[in-house]
Design an enzyme around this catalytic site. Structure first.
Site, PDB file in Angstrom:
ATOM      1  N   HIS A 117       0.873  -1.182   0.000  1.00 50.87           N
ATOM      2  CA  HIS A 117       0.000   0.000   0.000  1.00 50.87           C
ATOM      3  C   HIS A 117       0.909   1.230   0.000  1.00 50.87           C
ATOM      4  CE1 HIS A 117      -2.810   2.898   1.848  1.00 50.87           C
ATOM      5  NE2 HIS A 117      -3.797   2.080   1.527  1.00 50.87           N
ATOM      6  N   ASP A 194       3.204  -4.736   8.206  1.00 51.94           N
ATOM      7  CA  ASP A 194       2.006  -3.925   8.024  1.00 51.94           C
ATOM      8  C   ASP A 194       0.821  -4.881   8.157  1.00 51.94           C
ATOM      9  OD1 ASP A 194      -0.229  -2.687   7.063  1.00 51.94           O
ATOM     10  OD2 ASP A 194       0.711  -1.849   5.278  1.00 51.94           O
ATOM     11  N   GLN A 197      -4.344  -5.282   6.866  1.00 53.94           N
ATOM     12  CA  GLN A 197      -5.341  -6.218   6.339  1.00 53.94           C
ATOM     13  C   GLN A 197      -5.431  -7.516   7.131  1.00 53.94           C
ATOM     14  OE1 GLN A 197      -7.633  -5.670   4.156  1.00 53.94           O
ATOM     15  NE2 GLN A 197      -6.857  -3.640   3.626  1.00 53.94           N
ATOM     16  N   LYS A 220     -10.139  -0.991  10.630  1.00 53.57           N
ATOM     17  CA  LYS A 220     -10.174  -2.207   9.801  1.00 53.57           C
ATOM     18  C   LYS A 220     -10.413  -3.460  10.640  1.00 53.57           C
ATOM     19  CE  LYS A 220      -7.125  -0.343   6.236  1.00 53.57           C
ATOM     20  NZ  LYS A 220      -7.915  -0.133   5.025  1.00 53.57           N
ATOM     21  N   CYS A 363      -4.660   2.476  -3.632  1.00 57.92           N
ATOM     22  CA  CYS A 363      -3.419   3.001  -3.012  1.00 57.92           C
ATOM     23  C   CYS A 363      -2.264   2.032  -3.220  1.00 57.92           C
ATOM     24  CB  CYS A 363      -3.601   3.284  -1.525  1.00 57.92           C
ATOM     25  SG  CYS A 363      -4.788   4.562  -1.213  1.00 57.92           S
TER      26      CYS A 363
HETATM   27  N1  PLP Z   1      -1.563  -0.890   4.635  1.00 61.43           N
HETATM   28  C1  PLP Z   1      -2.466  -1.677   4.060  1.00 61.43           C
HETATM   29  C2  PLP Z   1      -2.062  -3.068   3.641  1.00 61.43           C
HETATM   30  C3  PLP Z   1      -3.770  -1.235   3.863  1.00 61.43           C
HETATM   31  O1  PLP Z   1      -4.666  -2.033   3.290  1.00 61.43           O
HETATM   32  C4  PLP Z   1      -4.111   0.071   4.284  1.00 61.43           C
HETATM   33  C5  PLP Z   1      -5.467   0.603   4.034  1.00 61.43           C
HETATM   34  O2  PLP Z   1      -6.177   0.162   3.180  1.00 61.43           O
HETATM   35  C6  PLP Z   1      -3.143   0.863   4.904  1.00 61.43           C
HETATM   36  C7  PLP Z   1      -1.874   0.345   5.067  1.00 61.43           C
HETATM   37  C8  PLP Z   1      -3.448   2.230   5.394  1.00 61.43           C
HETATM   38  O3  PLP Z   1      -4.369   2.192   6.434  1.00 61.43           O
HETATM   39  P1  PLP Z   1      -4.967   3.541   7.051  1.00 61.43           P
HETATM   40  O4  PLP Z   1      -5.523   4.308   5.897  1.00 61.43           O
HETATM   41  O5  PLP Z   1      -6.009   3.070   8.001  1.00 61.43           O
HETATM   42  O6  PLP Z   1      -3.858   4.257   7.709  1.00 61.43           O
END
Ligand code: PLP
Length: 405
Positions: A117, A194, A197, A220, A363
């Protein structure tokens, strides 16, 4: 029934029953989380840590109990290793800054993967620019998994950190993070996972993973927006410098010199989101009560069903590893005579039939480049979805395909 615990699922969109399949973007909230927010504002809204009065003490106690709940949920050794942030993005940015200040010099290297992401790419890129360091990228195999051999070859004596998603947000692939961590640790390189998900889909045990850092967002995992977590091993959090200055993160301030607070407060400048932490803890309790293994296998069944049915629709191309069932997330596109129908058009036609999916680059523009498409349609499930949702989605998609192809 489980669905009844999520009031929003009773909403109608365009006079149709809502079918919510955008869970990878954000999850809906059970009543107990919604109630927790109201309860906190109604019963103990007062600024924490600094007050001697009753409400402030209760608010402080609840915030610290919530920290412990998070620590237990991910099996951290200590609540000191839990930093409350605004979300995954904030957690990664915070670490990029702290780690960058403490450990990155000109010529150093940071490794991410092609399926990240933007929030696990851009903060590292910005750090690399600041420090004249280099970002290296683990490639994908043709089967949408990380090329672990290539990863090992990327490591040099200049490699300072590896940062990878546990589950990819476009492909739903579960990455072999344990293997990645074992390899990185062989070279004494720390690893950030990270978990944006994976947190609501897989059991997370930071001690057995042995990751050095882990980031996730409350929204999430059935919790509120605006709160998230950065986990760090105590030895790292002790060693790294604070990121933001202000109230709470200090031990003593004078114009000559400021000394910093102990963990975890050193990283939590200003009034923290103590209402959010309380509601997040409630969300984690909800997941624990429901049982993450049960959630996992329920989501796997729905995802398998979705995959099977999508494969039968003419013109639909699914981006998924063939050997495994993706973790709750299915990305696909529709083609007409070999020409891509823009995912946005598919998404709008699904929306008008009451089905919420996500369209676009999610993203993950570098991954889109690898896939050779501007975007995909992404359907993602959560514990409250059922086979009926999948049926409605699939028949809505068939109608959309009939109109578009
Ligand atoms: N990393 C991953 C794998 C994600 O799917 C997301 C959001 O979709 C993020 C980071 C960013 O999360 P946030 O927008 O809640 O900070």
């Amino acid at each position: 029934m489980l669905r009844d615990k999520f009031p929003i699922l009773g909403e109608k969109v365009y006079n149709r029953q809502l079918v919510y399949l955008d869970n990878a973007a954000t999850t809906q909230k059970p009543v107990q989380v919604l109630d927790a927010i109201g309860y906190a504002y109604t019963h103990f809204n007062a600024n924490i840590h600094r007050g001697v009065h009753y409400l402030s003490r209760i608010a402080t106690e609840e915030h610290e109990k919530s920290r412990l709940e998070v620590a237990n949920f991910i099996n951290a050794k200590s609540a000191k290793e839990i930093i409350f942030t605004k979300g995954t993005t904030d957690s990664i940015n915070m670490l990029a800054f702290a780690f960058g200040e403490g450990y990155i010099n000109e010529g150093d290297e940071i490794i991410v993967s092609q399926m990240e992401h933007h929030s696990n790419i851009v903060p590292w890129q910005m750090l690399c620019e600041r420090k004249k360091a280099h970002l290296k990228v683990i490639p994908l195999t043709d089967d949408y998994t990380l090329d672990i051999k290539a990863f090992e070859q990327l490591i040099t004596e200049k490699t300072k950190l590896v940062s990878v998603a546990h589950v990819g947000n476009v492909l739903g692939v579960e990455n072999p993070v344990e293997q990645i961590i074992t390899i990185a640790h062989r070279y004494a390189i720390p690893v950030l996972v990270d978990a944006a998900q994976s947190i609501a889909r897989l059991k997370t045990d930071v001690q057995s993973l042995d990751c050095d850092f882990l980031a996730f967002s409350g929204h999430k995992v059935y919790g509120p927006t605006g709160i998230g977590v950065l986990y760090g091993k105590e030895k790292w959090l002790e060693a790294l410098p604070p990121v933001e200055g202000g109230g709470e993160m200090i031990e003593h301030v004078s114009f000559g010199k400021t000394t910093f607070n102990t963990l975890p407060y050193k990283y939590e400048a200003g009034t923290p989101d103590f209402i959010g932490s309380f509601a997040l803890a409630e969300a984690l309790r909800f997941v624990r009560q429901t049982d993450i293994e049960t959630i996992s296998s329920h989501e796997q069944n729905l995802t398998r069903l979705m995959l099977e049915q999508l494969q039968d629709i003419k013109g639909v191309k699914v981006y998924a590893n063939k050997a495994t069932v993706p973790c709750g997330v299915v990305s696909f596109n529709v083609y007409s005579n070999g020409k891509l129908i823009h995912p946005f058009d598919v998404g709008v036609l699904l929306d008008h039939q009451g089905v919420a999916v996500r369209t676009g680059h999610h993203c993950a523009q570098p991954l889109m480049e690898v896939l050779g498409v501007p975007g995909t349609v992404r359907a993602s499930v959560a514990l409250y979805n059922d086979e009926g949702d999948i049926d409605i989605f699939v028949s809505a998609l068939k109608k959309a395909v009939e109109m578009l192809v």
